[in-house]
Design a protein around this motif. Structure first.
Motif, PDB file in Angstrom:
ATOM      1  N   SER A  51      30.433  43.310  38.044  1.00  0.00           N
ATOM      2  CA  SER A  51      29.136  43.943  38.316  1.00  0.00           C
ATOM      3  C   SER A  51      28.066  42.942  38.754  1.00  0.00           C
ATOM      4  CB  SER A  51      28.647  44.658  37.062  1.00  0.00           C
ATOM      5  OG  SER A  51      29.585  45.612  36.680  1.00  0.00           O
ATOM      6  N   GLY A  57      39.036  48.797  30.600  1.00  0.00           N
ATOM      7  CA  GLY A  57      39.009  48.863  29.140  1.00  0.00           C
ATOM      8  C   GLY A  57      39.237  47.513  28.507  1.00  0.00           C
ATOM      9  N   GLY A  58      39.246  46.466  29.333  1.00  0.00           N
ATOM     10  CA  GLY A  58      39.538  45.145  28.797  1.00  0.00           C
ATOM     11  C   GLY A  58      38.483  44.671  27.823  1.00  0.00           C
ATOM     12  N   THR A  59      37.215  44.666  28.270  1.00  0.00           N
ATOM     13  CA  THR A  59      36.160  44.149  27.401  1.00  0.00           C
ATOM     14  C   THR A  59      35.255  45.258  26.854  1.00  0.00           C
ATOM     15  OG1 THR A  59      34.750  43.741  29.299  1.00  0.00           O
ATOM     16  CG2 THR A  59      36.106  41.906  28.557  1.00  0.00           C
ATOM     17  N   LEU A 101      30.943  51.187  42.749  1.00  0.00           N
ATOM     18  CA  LEU A 101      30.238  50.678  43.921  1.00  0.00           C
ATOM     19  C   LEU A 101      30.867  49.381  44.424  1.00  0.00           C
ATOM     20  CD1 LEU A 101      26.686  51.220  42.393  1.00  0.00           C
ATOM     21  CD2 LEU A 101      27.629  52.498  44.323  1.00  0.00           C
ATOM     22  N   GLY A 134      34.548  45.151  42.023  1.00  0.00           N
ATOM     23  CA  GLY A 134      34.854  44.132  41.004  1.00  0.00           C
ATOM     24  C   GLY A 134      33.705  43.879  40.051  1.00  0.00           C
ATOM     25  N   GLU A 189      25.550  44.981  44.790  1.00  0.00           N
ATOM     26  CA  GLU A 189      26.092  46.268  44.323  1.00  0.00           C
ATOM     27  C   GLU A 189      24.914  47.178  43.927  1.00  0.00           C
ATOM     28  OE1 GLU A 189      27.958  46.056  40.522  1.00  0.00           O
ATOM     29  OE2 GLU A 189      28.885  48.025  40.713  1.00  0.00           O
ATOM     30  N   HIS A 229      28.595  55.380  39.873  1.00  0.00           N
ATOM     31  CA  HIS A 229      28.449  53.958  39.553  1.00  0.00           C
ATOM     32  C   HIS A 229      29.614  53.101  40.056  1.00  0.00           C
ATOM     33  CE1 HIS A 229      30.507  54.045  35.282  1.00  0.00           C
ATOM     34  NE2 HIS A 229      31.386  53.749  36.206  1.00  0.00           N
ATOM     35  N   TYR A 273      41.575  54.446  37.772  1.00  0.00           N
ATOM     36  CA  TYR A 273      41.678  53.315  36.854  1.00  0.00           C
ATOM     37  C   TYR A 273      40.374  53.219  36.064  1.00  0.00           C
ATOM     38  CZ  TYR A 273      42.473  48.909  34.677  1.00  0.00           C
ATOM     39  OH  TYR A 273      42.659  47.955  33.710  1.00  0.00           O
ATOM     40  N   GLN A 276      49.298  45.612  36.499  1.00  0.00           N
ATOM     41  CA  GLN A 276      50.526  46.395  36.288  1.00  0.00           C
ATOM     42  C   GLN A 276      50.245  47.903  36.403  1.00  0.00           C
ATOM     43  OE1 GLN A 276      49.248  44.153  34.281  1.00  0.00           O
ATOM     44  NE2 GLN A 276      49.134  44.773  32.148  1.00  0.00           N
ATOM     45  N   ASN A 309      38.487  44.313  36.643  1.00  0.00           N
ATOM     46  CA  ASN A 309      38.257  42.868  36.736  1.00  0.00           C
ATOM     47  C   ASN A 309      38.940  42.309  37.994  1.00  0.00           C
ATOM     48  OD1 ASN A 309      40.948  42.639  36.089  1.00  0.00           O
ATOM     49  ND2 ASN A 309      40.605  42.013  33.977  1.00  0.00           N
ATOM     50  N   ASP A 311      47.964  42.337  27.250  1.00  0.00           N
ATOM     51  CA  ASP A 311      47.190  43.187  26.340  1.00  0.00           C
ATOM     52  C   ASP A 311      47.651  43.073  24.897  1.00  0.00           C
ATOM     53  OD1 ASP A 311      45.464  44.374  28.344  1.00  0.00           O
ATOM     54  OD2 ASP A 311      47.253  45.348  29.098  1.00  0.00           O
TER      55      ASP A 311
HETATM   56  N1  LIG Z   1      31.900  47.636  40.667  1.00  0.00           N
HETATM   57  C1  LIG Z   1      31.895  48.659  39.840  1.00  0.00           C
HETATM   58  O1  LIG Z   1      31.655  49.790  40.261  1.00  0.00           O
HETATM   59  C2  LIG Z   1      32.160  48.457  38.374  1.00  0.00           C
HETATM   60  C3  LIG Z   1      32.008  49.521  37.465  1.00  0.00           C
HETATM   61  C4  LIG Z   1      32.332  49.292  36.119  1.00  0.00           C
HETATM   62  C5  LIG Z   1      32.812  48.042  35.726  1.00  0.00           C
HETATM   63  N2  LIG Z   1      32.943  47.037  36.639  1.00  0.00           N
HETATM   64  C6  LIG Z   1      33.540  45.740  36.289  1.00  0.00           C
HETATM   65  O2  LIG Z   1      34.848  46.023  35.833  1.00  0.00           O
HETATM   66  C7  LIG Z   1      35.299  44.916  35.068  1.00  0.00           C
HETATM   67  C8  LIG Z   1      36.075  45.422  33.865  1.00  0.00           C
HETATM   68  O3  LIG Z   1      36.865  44.350  33.418  1.00  0.00           O
HETATM   69  P1  LIG Z   1      37.645  44.323  32.052  1.00  0.00           P
HETATM   70  O4  LIG Z   1      38.330  42.994  31.973  1.00  0.00           O
HETATM   71  O5  LIG Z   1      36.712  44.713  30.974  1.00  0.00           O
HETATM   72  O6  LIG Z   1      38.680  45.500  32.125  1.00  0.00           O
HETATM   73  P2  LIG Z   1      39.916  45.817  33.089  1.00  0.00           P
HETATM   74  O7  LIG Z   1      40.516  47.051  32.527  1.00  0.00           O
HETATM   75  O8  LIG Z   1      39.508  45.801  34.509  1.00  0.00           O
HETATM   76  O9  LIG Z   1      40.940  44.620  32.910  1.00  0.00           O
HETATM   77  C9  LIG Z   1      41.692  44.455  31.754  1.00  0.00           C
HETATM   78  C10 LIG Z   1      43.136  44.187  32.130  1.00  0.00           C
HETATM   79  O10 LIG Z   1      43.242  42.943  32.820  1.00  0.00           O
HETATM   80  C11 LIG Z   1      44.542  42.428  32.611  1.00  0.00           C
HETATM   81  N3  LIG Z   1      44.483  40.964  32.451  1.00  0.00           N
HETATM   82  C12 LIG Z   1      43.735  40.282  31.545  1.00  0.00           C
HETATM   83  N4  LIG Z   1      43.963  38.951  31.678  1.00  0.00           N
HETATM   84  C13 LIG Z   1      44.868  38.801  32.681  1.00  0.00           C
HETATM   85  C14 LIG Z   1      45.497  37.671  33.292  1.00  0.00           C
HETATM   86  N5  LIG Z   1      45.239  36.426  32.885  1.00  0.00           N
HETATM   87  N6  LIG Z   1      46.358  37.881  34.297  1.00  0.00           N
HETATM   88  C15 LIG Z   1      46.624  39.147  34.738  1.00  0.00           C
HETATM   89  N7  LIG Z   1      46.056  40.238  34.176  1.00  0.00           N
HETATM   90  C16 LIG Z   1      45.201  40.078  33.184  1.00  0.00           C
HETATM   91  C17 LIG Z   1      45.058  43.045  31.342  1.00  0.00           C
HETATM   92  O11 LIG Z   1      46.294  43.664  31.592  1.00  0.00           O
HETATM   93  C18 LIG Z   1      44.029  44.080  30.944  1.00  0.00           C
HETATM   94  O12 LIG Z   1      44.597  45.335  30.673  1.00  0.00           O
HETATM   95  C19 LIG Z   1      34.083  44.081  34.731  1.00  0.00           C
HETATM   96  O13 LIG Z   1      34.146  42.911  35.549  1.00  0.00           O
HETATM   97  C20 LIG Z   1      32.902  44.978  35.169  1.00  0.00           C
HETATM   98  O14 LIG Z   1      31.832  44.207  35.607  1.00  0.00           O
HETATM   99  C21 LIG Z   1      32.648  47.238  37.939  1.00  0.00           C
END
Ligand SMILES: NC(=O)c1ccc[n+]([C@@H]2O[C@H](COP(=O)([O-])OP(=O)(O)OC[C@H]3O[C@@H](n4cnc5c(N)ncnc54)[C@H](O)[C@@H]3O)[C@@H](O)[C@H]2O)c1
Ligand SMILES: N[C@H](CO)Cc1c[nH]c[nH+]1
Ligand SMILES: [Zn+2]
Length: 425
Positions: A233, A127-129, A365, A231, A322, A363, A124, A186, A209, A53
């Motif tokens: 979407s 907040g990554g993207t 799912l 995971g 989903e 949401h 959880y 982590q 993610n 991060d």
């Molecule tokens: N299924 C559901 O209900 C639902 C709902 C909302 C969002 N989503 C999905 O959630 C996901 C959110 O992903 P995001 O990335 O924005 O946020 P996230 O918070 O899930 O992930 C970000 C974290 O990933 C870690 N990370 C990044 N690169 C890494 C690496 N190379 N190795 C290990 N760790 C690493 C970092 O520590 C970072 O804090 C999207 O894929 C979205 O489609 C799913």
């Protein structure tokens, strides 16, 4: 989006393959993170937060000053929208509460079930993207209704060590006080094993993610429960001649913009719609700030022309999306045939984003085909249903012979004796 016409059922599983990396490979990357956090606690979290991060944190927990600042930073209109969504989510989830019903299985043998909130839960929030503050409502509201005693929240901080104010505002609104600025695998490890600053919880909830999802799956093998694998979407739309290409394109893009590993699929019985939707997607993409993310996700995505809506539904049930949108003439009739899906959106005026934010459904799912076996998050996810029974002496006389006959036949004499000693008194 790639266009395919009338594929044979044998081809469906290959055509509908998700774009995810090899799960075993992701798990191999995530495993050392979990082990390090289990061994070195906060020090390992600090290290991985710096690595992934790009931020050095002095303290993980969000301070009272940061909470107060967030309340000021969220615009009034957004505060009102969040409050409205919260009311709808509360209404829908409160209605899921099971009233205790006592059943007298034999005279004076009374059994019942009581829902008891899981004591310690970890939420959880991705907040990554994008800062998904709506997920705070989806997890925090049912956790509170269930009566969970300790609710903690983890979400990644930005490069300045700050959490998005809307996440903090929403957490405050739903009454969550312990918020930690950590993300990724982590964060999942911290909540599963506990560290000097982060409490260990019994169950971890929330989407994320591939690293987050793999970490959840791994910790679930060593004693911490998880909601489900939620995971990247996905959305699958079944559309017929009555569908509006603009609406369909907008719904496909709404999930494509989540991440490059999202997948969106259109199954249509009306061939001209395929080209119209592709043209609309090209036009609408130009208006999106997250155009490049959506474009990448569209590379994983497909439009498939099929002879009829029954075939489309059969294909959808194989994929187990989903989200499933039925943009057809009679969505209620087609909806009856859904077997595998996380959440279903009926008709032309029910965009998937209604469920993402505010209609009331959850949401969070199952993705990646897990909708074949898992439900999305609901009030049930936050409670255990504990069974109770109360038998009077007369009740034991009524049921005693049944118990002792079965116990003796299983050669478990002590089980039978637990009945005999009472009836001899
Ligand atoms: N299924 C559901 O209900 C639902 C709902 C909302 C969002 N989503 C999905 O959630 C996901 C959110 O992903 P995001 O990335 O924005 O946020 P996230 O918070 O899930 O992930 C970000 C974290 O990933 C870690 N990370 C990044 N690169 C890494 C690496 N190379 N190795 C290990 N760790 C690493 C970092 O520590 C970072 O804090 C999207 O894929 C979205 O489609 C799913
Ligand atoms: N569509 C996501 C679930 O796959 C949830 C979400 C949050 N914000 C917007 N959308
Ligand atoms: Zn969404």
């Amino acid at each position: 989006m790639e266009l395919i016409t009338n594929p044979q059922p044998l081809q469906w599983p290959t055509l509908l393959k998700r774009p995810i990396f090899d799960n075993a490979e992701i798990q191999q990357r995530v495993m050392p993170i979990l082990q390090e956090v289990a061994k070195r606690g906060d020090e390992a979290i600090r290290h991985y937060t710096q690595l992934f991060d790009k931020v050095t944190l002095n303290a993980f927990q969000v301070s009272e000053e940061e909470m107060a600042e967030a309340q000021r930073l969220v615009p009034e209109t957004l505060q009102q929208a969040i409050a409205q969504a919260k009311r709808n989510i509360e209404l829908f989830h409160t209605a899921q509460y099971d009233a205790e019903k006592q059943i007298e299985t034999m005279p004076d043998v009374i059994c019942w079930r009581k829902s008891v909130g899981i004591e310690k839960v970890g939420l959880y929030i991705p907040g990554g993207t994008a800062p998904l503050f709506s997920t705070v409502l989806m997890l925090g509201v049912p956790a509170q209704i269930a009566g969970c005693q300790e609710i903690i929240l983890c979400t990644p901080a930005d490069q300045y060590g700050k959490v998005n104010p809307a996440i903090l505002f929403t957490a405050h609104l739903v009454g969550i006080q312990k918020i930690y600025k950590i993300g990724g695998a982590q964060a999942i490890a911290a909540m599963a094993y506990g560290t000097a600053t982060i409490p260990k919880v019994h169950k971890i909830f929330g989407p994320g993610n591939q690293y987050v999802t793999a970490a959840k799956q791994l910790v679930s093998q060593t004693g911490t429960a998880i909601d489900m694998p939620a995971g990247p979407s996905e959305v699958l739309i079944i559309a017929d001649h009555t569908a509006n290409a603009k609406f369909v394109a907008a719904d496909l893009l709404s999930q494509a913009e989540h991440g490059t590993d999202s997948q969106v699929i259109l199954l249509t019985t009306h061939a001209p719609l395929a080209n119209a939707v592709n043209a609309e997607i090209a036009r609408q993409l130009e208006t999106l700030p997250r155009k490049s993310i959506a474009e990448k996700a569209l590379e994983n995505s497909k439009i498939i022309v099929l002879p009829d809506t029954e075939t489309a539904m059969a294909m959808s049930n194989v994929y187990a999306p989903e989200h499933l949108i039925l943009a057809v003439e009679d969505p209620d009739a087609l909806g009856e045939k859904v077997i595998n899906a996380g959440s279903v959106f009926l008709g032309h005026y029910t965009p998937e984003s209604a469920g993402d934010y505010a209609s009331g459904t959850n949401h969070t799912l199952p993705t990646n085909g897990y909708a074949k076996a898992y439900s999305g998050v609901s009030l049930d996810s936050f409670v255990r249903k504990i069974t109770f029974q109360h038998i009077s002496k007369q009740g034991l006389k009524n049921i005693g012979l049944t118990i002792s006959t079965m116990a003796e036949a299983e050669q478990l004499r002590a089980h039978a004796a637990a009945v005999y000693v009472r009836l001899e008194e």
